[in-house]
Design an enzyme around this catalytic site. Structure first.
Site, PDB file in Angstrom:
ATOM      1  N   HIS A  98      -5.720   9.981   7.045  1.00 44.72           N
ATOM      2  CA  HIS A  98      -5.004   8.907   7.719  1.00 44.72           C
ATOM      3  C   HIS A  98      -4.735   9.275   9.175  1.00 44.72           C
ATOM      4  O   HIS A  98      -4.411  10.419   9.482  1.00 44.72           O
ATOM      5  CB  HIS A  98      -3.667   8.641   7.025  1.00 44.72           C
ATOM      6  N   GLY A  99      -4.869   8.273  10.073  1.00 42.84           N
ATOM      7  CA  GLY A  99      -4.536   8.498  11.479  1.00 42.84           C
ATOM      8  C   GLY A  99      -5.774   8.606  12.344  1.00 42.84           C
ATOM      9  O   GLY A  99      -6.883   8.222  11.965  1.00 42.84           O
TER      10      GLY A  99
ATOM     11  N   HIS B 228      -9.514   5.246   1.769  1.00 39.44           N
ATOM     12  CA  HIS B 228      -8.392   5.285   2.706  1.00 39.44           C
ATOM     13  C   HIS B 228      -8.778   6.127   3.914  1.00 39.44           C
ATOM     14  O   HIS B 228      -9.717   6.912   3.864  1.00 39.44           O
ATOM     15  CB  HIS B 228      -7.158   5.886   2.024  1.00 39.44           C
TER      16      HIS B 228
ATOM     17  N   ASN C  88      -9.456   0.619   3.753  1.00 36.63           N
ATOM     18  CA  ASN C  88      -8.180   0.424   4.438  1.00 36.63           C
ATOM     19  C   ASN C  88      -8.316   0.697   5.935  1.00 36.63           C
ATOM     20  O   ASN C  88      -8.812   1.760   6.332  1.00 36.63           O
ATOM     21  CB  ASN C  88      -7.131   1.372   3.859  1.00 36.63           C
TER      22      ASN C  88
ATOM     23  N   ASP D 167       0.817  -1.208   0.000  1.00 36.34           N
ATOM     24  CA  ASP D 167       0.000   0.000   0.000  1.00 36.34           C
ATOM     25  C   ASP D 167       0.858   1.269   0.000  1.00 36.34           C
ATOM     26  O   ASP D 167       1.948   1.297   0.570  1.00 36.34           O
ATOM     27  CB  ASP D 167      -0.915  -0.015   1.224  1.00 36.34           C
TER      28      ASP D 167
ATOM     29  N   THR E 256      -4.944   1.996  11.796  1.00 39.16           N
ATOM     30  CA  THR E 256      -4.844   2.650  13.100  1.00 39.16           C
ATOM     31  C   THR E 256      -5.668   1.932  14.156  1.00 39.16           C
ATOM     32  O   THR E 256      -5.192   1.700  15.282  1.00 39.16           O
ATOM     33  CB  THR E 256      -5.279   4.122  13.000  1.00 39.16           C
TER      34      THR E 256
ATOM     35  N   SER F 156     -10.032   4.160   9.635  1.00 42.38           N
ATOM     36  CA  SER F 156     -10.085   4.021  11.093  1.00 42.38           C
ATOM     37  C   SER F 156     -10.703   5.267  11.722  1.00 42.38           C
ATOM     38  O   SER F 156     -10.328   6.395  11.410  1.00 42.38           O
ATOM     39  CB  SER F 156      -8.676   3.812  11.655  1.00 42.38           C
TER      40      SER F 156
ATOM     41  N   ASP G   2       1.290   5.383  -5.214  1.00 43.85           N
ATOM     42  CA  ASP G   2       0.656   6.621  -4.788  1.00 43.85           C
ATOM     43  C   ASP G   2       1.425   7.822  -5.326  1.00 43.85           C
ATOM     44  O   ASP G   2       2.397   8.279  -4.730  1.00 43.85           O
ATOM     45  CB  ASP G   2       0.604   6.676  -3.260  1.00 43.85           C
TER      46      ASP G   2
ATOM     47  N   GLU H  52      -4.117   6.448  -6.626  1.00 42.45           N
ATOM     48  CA  GLU H  52      -4.914   7.449  -5.917  1.00 42.45           C
ATOM     49  C   GLU H  52      -5.006   8.722  -6.735  1.00 42.45           C
ATOM     50  O   GLU H  52      -4.013   9.175  -7.312  1.00 42.45           O
ATOM     51  CB  GLU H  52      -4.297   7.752  -4.547  1.00 42.45           C
TER      52      GLU H  52
END
Length: 275
Positions: A174-175, A202, A224, A81, A227, A205, A103, A133
């Site tokens: 992300h995160g 993406h 995806n 990924d 986290t 979480s 990416d 992406e």
């Protein structure tokens, strides 16, 4: 069994469920992921990402991840990924990964297209699939607005590169979220209506169950998750130590916690029983 994205995402798109990517940077997470998928008879996507290599180098983890996929009773995609470099994507293919994501979303659109197209040609020769992406999924450390994907760009990119899956930016990051993300579901609907390529979410979480359901209902075929796995792993291990368990038994408590978290997501995404 080891498969690529085309073997699992086309059916997911057709039948409006999603297949989860759960990053497996060590054998603890790997065990949890395979056991979860087999318990629920679900296809699954496992692997790592370029940003995670400091925590588990490709040469170290690849043999176990690929071997586990081949032994599994369910379809397993081994996916690299957020590959940021051509060299690392090629290394993943040589290591036996059945899918890679290149990416290039931070680059100019046409540069992203050119680089992605070259990787698609090579990966397809390996029998592997490619995700890319368009737009940019940012991270929660920088909550300034990232450019979102437009239907026109998505169609142009997909047609020009012939990618097998396309990650779209619709408001996730992300995160760990510091504030509630604002998902642009109407944008997702327009992208889905414009092209047939399976779409990827993406930064999953931390979204609510309703967020996920709306995304899957409106065209997302791959989600995806990482986290939340690390949070479950940390919680399970710390609880084991607090309960007086030794390292090995606390480690098993960690695996149990991650397996339950992955099973929760498999049920939520609707992929249980689809293997």
């Amino acid at each position: 069994m080891l498969v690529n994205l085309n073997d699992v995402l086309k059916d997911a798109q057709k039948n409006k469920y999603a297949v989860g990517l759960f990053n497996t940077i060590d054998t603890d997470l790997l065990q949890a992921a395979i056991e979860a998928a087999e318990a629920l008879s679900s296809p699954i996507i496992i692997g790592t990402a370029e940003i995670l290599l400091p925590y588990g180098e490709l040469s170290l983890i690849s043999p176990s991840v690929v071997a586990a996929a081949k032994r599994a009773k369910v379809p397993v995609v081994v996916h690299y990924d957020h590959g940021l470099t051509f060299a690392r994507c090629m290394e993943a293919l040589r290591c036996g990964f059945s899918s890679v994501m290149y990416d290039g979303s931070a680059a100019d659109l046409e540069d992203n297209i050119a680089a992605t197209r070259s990787i698609v040609k090579i990966a397809h020769a390996f029998g592997a699939s490619v995700e890319a992406e368009i737009g940019h999924v940012g991270d929660t450390d920088d909550e300034s607005a990232a450019p979102l994907t437009t239907p026109e760009e998505a169609y142009h990119f997909s047609t020009a590169t012939e990618v097998d899956a396309l990650a779209v930016a619709i408001g996730t990051a992300h995160g760990v979220y510091k504030s509630k993300p604002k998902l642009d579901i109407e944008r997702l609907k327009r992208i889905r209506a414009r092209l047939d390529t399976p779409l990827v979410l993406h930064g999953g979480s931390g979204l609510t169950d309703d967020d996920f359901r709306r995304c899957v209902e409106n065209g997302i075929a791959k989600v995806n998750i990482f986290t939340d796995l690390t949070l479950a792993a940390t919680r399970g291990f710390e609880e084991g130590i607090k309960d007086g368990l030794n390292y090995m038994k606390a480690r098993n408590r960690k695996v149990d916690a991650v397996r339950e978290e992955i099973m929760r997501y498999i049920r939520l995404f609707g992929s249980a029983g689809r293997a």
